[in-house]
Design a protein around this motif. Structure first.
Motif, PDB file in Angstrom:
ATOM      1  N   ASP A  54       0.849  -1.186   0.000  1.00 46.58           N
ATOM      2  CA  ASP A  54       0.000   0.000   0.000  1.00 46.58           C
ATOM      3  C   ASP A  54       0.889   1.242   0.000  1.00 46.58           C
ATOM      4  OD1 ASP A  54      -2.267   1.598   0.129  1.00 46.58           O
ATOM      5  OD2 ASP A  54      -2.525   1.352   2.286  1.00 46.58           O
ATOM      6  N   LEU A  82      -0.044  -0.599  -4.483  1.00 43.77           N
ATOM      7  CA  LEU A  82      -1.480  -0.352  -4.592  1.00 43.77           C
ATOM      8  C   LEU A  82      -1.804   0.957  -3.886  1.00 43.77           C
ATOM      9  CD1 LEU A  82      -2.837  -3.868  -3.577  1.00 43.77           C
ATOM     10  CD2 LEU A  82      -2.644  -2.944  -5.874  1.00 43.77           C
ATOM     11  N   LYS A  85      -6.490   1.459  -6.430  1.00 42.10           N
ATOM     12  CA  LYS A  85      -7.579   0.734  -5.780  1.00 42.10           C
ATOM     13  C   LYS A  85      -8.889   1.349  -6.250  1.00 42.10           C
ATOM     14  CE  LYS A  85      -5.186  -0.388  -1.466  1.00 42.10           C
ATOM     15  NZ  LYS A  85      -5.167  -0.102  -0.033  1.00 42.10           N
ATOM     16  N   PRO A  86      -9.930   0.598  -6.329  1.00 42.30           N
ATOM     17  CA  PRO A  86      -9.998  -0.818  -5.986  1.00 42.30           C
ATOM     18  C   PRO A  86      -9.439  -1.679  -7.115  1.00 42.30           C
ATOM     19  CG  PRO A  86     -12.149  -0.051  -6.696  1.00 42.30           C
ATOM     20  CD  PRO A  86     -11.242   1.143  -6.709  1.00 42.30           C
TER      21      PRO A  86
END
Length: 179
Positions: A56, A83, A106-107
């Motif tokens: 992330d 992400l 994302k998503p």
């Protein structure tokens, strides 16, 4: 789980996302470990270097861009996909420069993530937008670029942009605008 199952590390401060993605990847045959903090991620990599990882971009107390070089130093053959729900051109470029194999907004579902982890080449047939980005999107991109130039320092970024720090913080808390 077989002994030769590929190890996948999911690094995200959203525990629900970790749970759902881990379950989906286990169904696809991966040996999955999750980490919600930078410390957990590094400890996991030291214990069993992963073959692949999702990272992330915006962790609760850290940046995925700062963690990426440390992760790759411990597991140089690891394929990492960054992400984010806060995508920008600046962070995408930096993620790739720092060693990520891909960068997804994302998503993203398990199949998209898996495809991006396994893909070795670029896609020359990717869709090109029919119109330029909106002024709000350009503003978001510029703020992200200046923030990156100042190593995530909000006060220095606000000074460079000529705005109050709290105004910048409010802008950063909003989701990026679409093109």
């Amino acid at each position: 789980m077989t002994e030769d199952a590929e190890r996948l590390l999911i690094i995200d401060d959203d525990e629900q996302f970790c749970f759902v993605m881990a379950r989906a990847m286990r169904r696809r045959g991966f040996e999955v470990t999750t980490a919600t903090t930078e410390e957990e991620a590094l400890a996991s990599v030291r214990q069993a270097p992963p073959h692949m990882a999702t990272l992330d971009l915006k962790l609760e107390h850290s940046s995925g861009l700062k963690l990426l070089p440390e992760l790759l130093a411990l597991a140089p053959d690891c394929r990492v996909v960054v992400l984010t729900g806060y995508s920008s051109i600046a962070t995408a470029v930096e993620a790739i420069k720092l060693g990520a194999v891909n960068y997804l907004c994302k998503p993203a579902d398990a199949d998209e993530i898996l495809a991006s982890l396994e893909r070795d080449t670029g896609d020359p047939d990717i869709d090109i937008a029919d119109s330029p980005p909106s002024i709000n999107r350009v503003t978001w991109e510029h703020i992200q670029k200046v923030l990156q130039e100042h190593d995530g320092n909000i006060s220095a970024t606000a000074r460079a942009l000529g705005m109050h720090r709290r105004t910048l913080q409010r802008k950063l808390q909003k989701r990026p605008v679409r093109h």
